[in-house]
Design a protein around this motif. Structure first.
Motif, PDB file in Angstrom:
ATOM      1  N   LYS A  69       3.681  -9.933  36.866  1.00 22.61           N
ATOM      2  CA  LYS A  69       4.257  -9.119  37.937  1.00 22.61           C
ATOM      3  C   LYS A  69       3.582  -7.757  38.038  1.00 22.61           C
ATOM      4  O   LYS A  69       3.340  -7.253  39.131  1.00 22.61           O
ATOM      5  N   LEU A  70       3.280  -7.159  36.881  1.00 25.30           N
ATOM      6  CA  LEU A  70       2.648  -5.840  36.905  1.00 25.30           C
ATOM      7  C   LEU A  70       1.226  -5.890  37.444  1.00 25.30           C
ATOM      8  O   LEU A  70       0.758  -4.918  38.043  1.00 25.30           O
ATOM      9  N   VAL A  80       0.685  -4.999  40.999  1.00 24.97           N
ATOM     10  CA  VAL A  80       0.861  -3.603  41.406  1.00 24.97           C
ATOM     11  C   VAL A  80      -0.174  -2.701  40.749  1.00 24.97           C
ATOM     12  O   VAL A  80      -0.765  -1.836  41.406  1.00 24.97           O
ATOM     13  N   ILE A  81      -0.398  -2.892  39.449  1.00 26.20           N
ATOM     14  CA  ILE A  81      -1.332  -2.051  38.691  1.00 26.20           C
ATOM     15  C   ILE A  81      -2.661  -2.783  38.570  1.00 26.20           C
ATOM     16  O   ILE A  81      -2.717  -3.875  38.000  1.00 26.20           O
ATOM     17  N   ILE A 117       8.952  -0.653  39.311  1.00 27.96           N
ATOM     18  CA  ILE A 117       7.805  -0.662  38.406  1.00 27.96           C
ATOM     19  C   ILE A 117       8.150   0.035  37.100  1.00 27.96           C
ATOM     20  O   ILE A 117       7.760  -0.417  36.013  1.00 27.96           O
ATOM     21  N   ALA A 161       8.008  -1.779  33.570  1.00 21.99           N
ATOM     22  CA  ALA A 161       7.083  -1.300  32.546  1.00 21.99           C
ATOM     23  C   ALA A 161       7.804  -1.018  31.232  1.00 21.99           C
ATOM     24  O   ALA A 161       7.289  -1.337  30.149  1.00 21.99           O
ATOM     25  N   CYS A 180       1.599  -0.328  30.803  1.00 19.93           N
ATOM     26  CA  CYS A 180       2.984   0.131  30.877  1.00 19.93           C
ATOM     27  C   CYS A 180       3.066   1.638  31.071  1.00 19.93           C
ATOM     28  O   CYS A 180       3.941   2.127  31.795  1.00 19.93           O
ATOM     29  N   GLY A 206       2.455   2.411  34.503  1.00 20.90           N
ATOM     30  CA  GLY A 206       3.594   1.983  35.304  1.00 20.90           C
ATOM     31  C   GLY A 206       4.799   2.893  35.203  1.00 20.90           C
ATOM     32  O   GLY A 206       5.758   2.710  35.957  1.00 20.90           O
TER      33      GLY A 206
END
Length: 426
Positions: free
Chosen positions: A140-141, A144-145, A289, A293, A394, A397
Motif C-alpha cells: 500500500k505504501l 504513495v511513496i 499515510i 506508516a 515509514c 510516510g
C-alpha cells in the motif's frame, strides 16, 4: 553517558564527559543558591577547596553518528557472533563444572528432545502474521511513496529520483562508470526473501548433496516459524508428543506414542493473516499515510524482536562465505557454495551461528534529510546517513524515528548548503 561540571573556587573549570574534557563556555552555567539535591554533590567539609559538581547520568541513551554498517567483501569470511576464543573458554568452564555435579536426569529440555516449546508457539504465529502484515502494508505504501531500484544491481533508494552516487557494480558497470539506472521497485526489492530448505523432521538426518533439488525451499523466516510450532498444511512437519530416546550423540529413536490419546488443542490456534496478491487503489479512497506508516513500523519491529527470540531457542545456521541459511541444529551437506575459494572446500558451506541480520537483511539505503528536496549531492556524501529501507519508507510516510536507528541516520549532523562549506569542515 555521564557528564559533570567541576567548579572549584579560584581555580579552573572543566566539563568532563566520559574520557573527554571540554572547557565550558562562560555564561552558560549559572550559580543557583538553592539547587536540587539530586543534581549536586558537595565534597566533605575537611577539603580546603569547595567545589560544585553537576552530574547527569543517561545510561539508556543511544550513541549518535555511529559508523555505517560495514560492507564485507566477497573475499572475507563473516565474523563469528561470539569469538572462537570465548567459545573455547566457555566450553572448558562447562567441562570443569560438570565434573563436580551429578548427571542430570530426564534428558535435554525442549526443543533438543524433539518436543516443541509451548511458550514459543504463540510467538511463532505472531511473527508470521507480522511478516504478512508488513508485506501487505508495504504494497500500500509503494502506491504513495516512490522507491527506486537499480536495474543492474541490488541497490535501492527511497525517493522520487535515485541518488547520484556512482556505486553500481552490476552488469556493464564499467561502461556506465558506476552510474545506476533506476526503475520502480517492488516489495521483493525491499524485503529480501532468504530461502532455506524445508525440513519435515528438524532432528532428522542432514540433507545430502544428492537430494538438494528434491527438497522444497521456502523463506527462512517461515521455516523458523514452522519449526517453532506453526502448522501450515502446505508444508507438513513431524510433531512429537514424547521425548526422543538418545542412543548416542548423533543417533536416537522415537518413543512409542501408540498408547497416547488423540491430541486435543488446549488453546485455540491463532488465525493467520492472508497475504494480498496486489493492492489496487480504489478511486476516491483516502489512505491515512501517517497511521499506515506507524503500523508498518510496529510490524517491522515486532517481526524482528520475535524472530530474535525464536533464534535463541531454535538454532539457525549461516554460511560464513555466502548468504546461505539453514534452520536447524546442523547445516545441510549440499555442496552448492560458490563463494571465495569454494574449490578448496569442495563447495561445502562453512556453517556458523546466524545473527538476526542474516535471517532478515535490513537493506540499508541513504536517508533523505529533506523530502521537499529529494536530490542528494555526491559531494556531500560523507554527511548523509543510512537507514533500513522499511524504516526510511515509514519515516518519509510520517512515522517517528526509532531510537536504535538515529545513530546511523545522522539526524543531528548539519549538512552544508554547498561544496565550499563542506570543504571548511574539519
Amino acid at each position: 553517558m555521564s557528564c559533570s561540571l567541576v567548579s572549584p573556587e579560584l581555580g579552573t573549570s572543566f566539563l568532563s564527559c566520559g574520557q573527554r574534557i571540554i572547557p565550558p563556555n562562560l555564561g552558560i552555567f549559572r550559580y543557583d543558591p538553592n539547587p536540587p539535591q539530586s543534581l549536586l554533590k558537595f565534597p566533605s567539609s575537611s577539603s580546603s577547596k569547595h567545589s560544585l559538581v553537576i552530574t547527569c547520568n543517561n545510561k539508556n541513551a543511544n550513541p549518535q553518528n555511529v559508523d555505517l554498517p560495514r560492507h564485507y567483501s566477497k573475499k572475507e569470511k563473516k565474523p563469528f557472533p561470539v569469538p572462537i576464543l570465548e567459545l573455547r573458554r566457555a566450553a572448558r568452564e562447562r567441562m570443569k563444572t560438570r565434573k563436580h555435579q551429578p548427571q542430570r536426569s530426564g534428558g535435554p529440555p525442549p526443543p533438543k528432545n524433539g518436543l516443541l516449546v509451548q511458550s514459543m508457539i504463540p510467538l511463532a504465529y505472531s511473527v508470521l502474521n507480522a511478516r504478512t502484515s508488513l508485506i501487505n502494508n508495504l504494497k500500500k505504501l509503494l502506491k504513495v511513496i516512490p522507491v527506486k531500484a537499480c536495474k543492474y544491481c541490488n541497490e535501492i533508494h527511497v525517493g522520487p529520483v535515485g541518488h547520484p552516487f556512482r556505486s553500481c557494480q552490476g552488469q556493464n558497470s564499467s561502461a556506465r562508470k558506476g552510474k545506476h539506472e533506476w526503475v520502480d521497485a517492488v516489495v521483493e526489492d525491499i524485503i529480501v526473501q532468504i530461502e532455506s530448505y524445508h525440513l519435515e523432521d528438524r532432528l532428522g538426518k542432514r540433507i545430502p548433496h544428492e537430494d538438494r533439488f528434491s527438497i522444497p525451499r521456502i523463506p527462512a523466516l517461515i521455516e523458523l516459524c514452522i519449526q517453532a510450532g506453526v502448522d501450515l498444511p502446505k508444508y507438513p512437519t513431524k510433531r512429537r508428543r514424547k521425548p526422543i530416546i538418545r542412543i548416542s550423540k548423533s543417533e536416537f529413536i522415537d518413543a512409542d506414542e501408540t498408547e497416547l490419546p488423540d491430541p486435543t488443542p488446549e488453546s485455540p490456534i491463532p488465525e493467520l493473516v492472508r497475504e494480498l496478491e496486489d493492492v489496487i487503489p480504489i478511486p476516491g479512497e483516502e489512505i491515512e499515510i501517517g497511521l499506515l506508516a506507524e503500523e508498518t513500523m510496529k510490524e517491522w519491529e515486532k517481526m524482528r524482536r520475535g524472530a530474535k527470540r525464536l533464534m535463541k531457542m531454535y538454532p539457525v545456521r549461516v554460511c560464513g562465505y555466502c548468504p546461505e541459511i539453514h534452520v536447524g541444529p546442523t547445516g545441510h551437506k549440499a555442496q552448492n557454495c560458490g563463494a571465495y575459494k569454494h574449490q578448496q572446500r569442495n563447495g561445502q558451506h562453512g556453517w556458523q551461528t546466524a545473527v538476526l541480520d542474516d535471517l532478515i537483511p535490513p537493506r540499508y539505503v541513504w536517508h533523505l534529510p529533506d523530502v521537499a528536496e529529494p536530490l542528494l549531492h555526491k559531494e556531500l556524501r560523507s554527511f548523509y546517513g543510512q537507514a533500513p529501507a522499511v524504516v526510511e519508507i515509514c519515516v518519509q510516510g510520517g512515522a517517528a524515528v526509532p531510537e536504535e536507528y538515529k545513530g546511523t541516520m545522522r539526524l543531528d549532523v548539519g549538512i552544508p548548503s554547498n561544496v565550499r562549506e563542506a570543504e571548511m569542515v574539519v
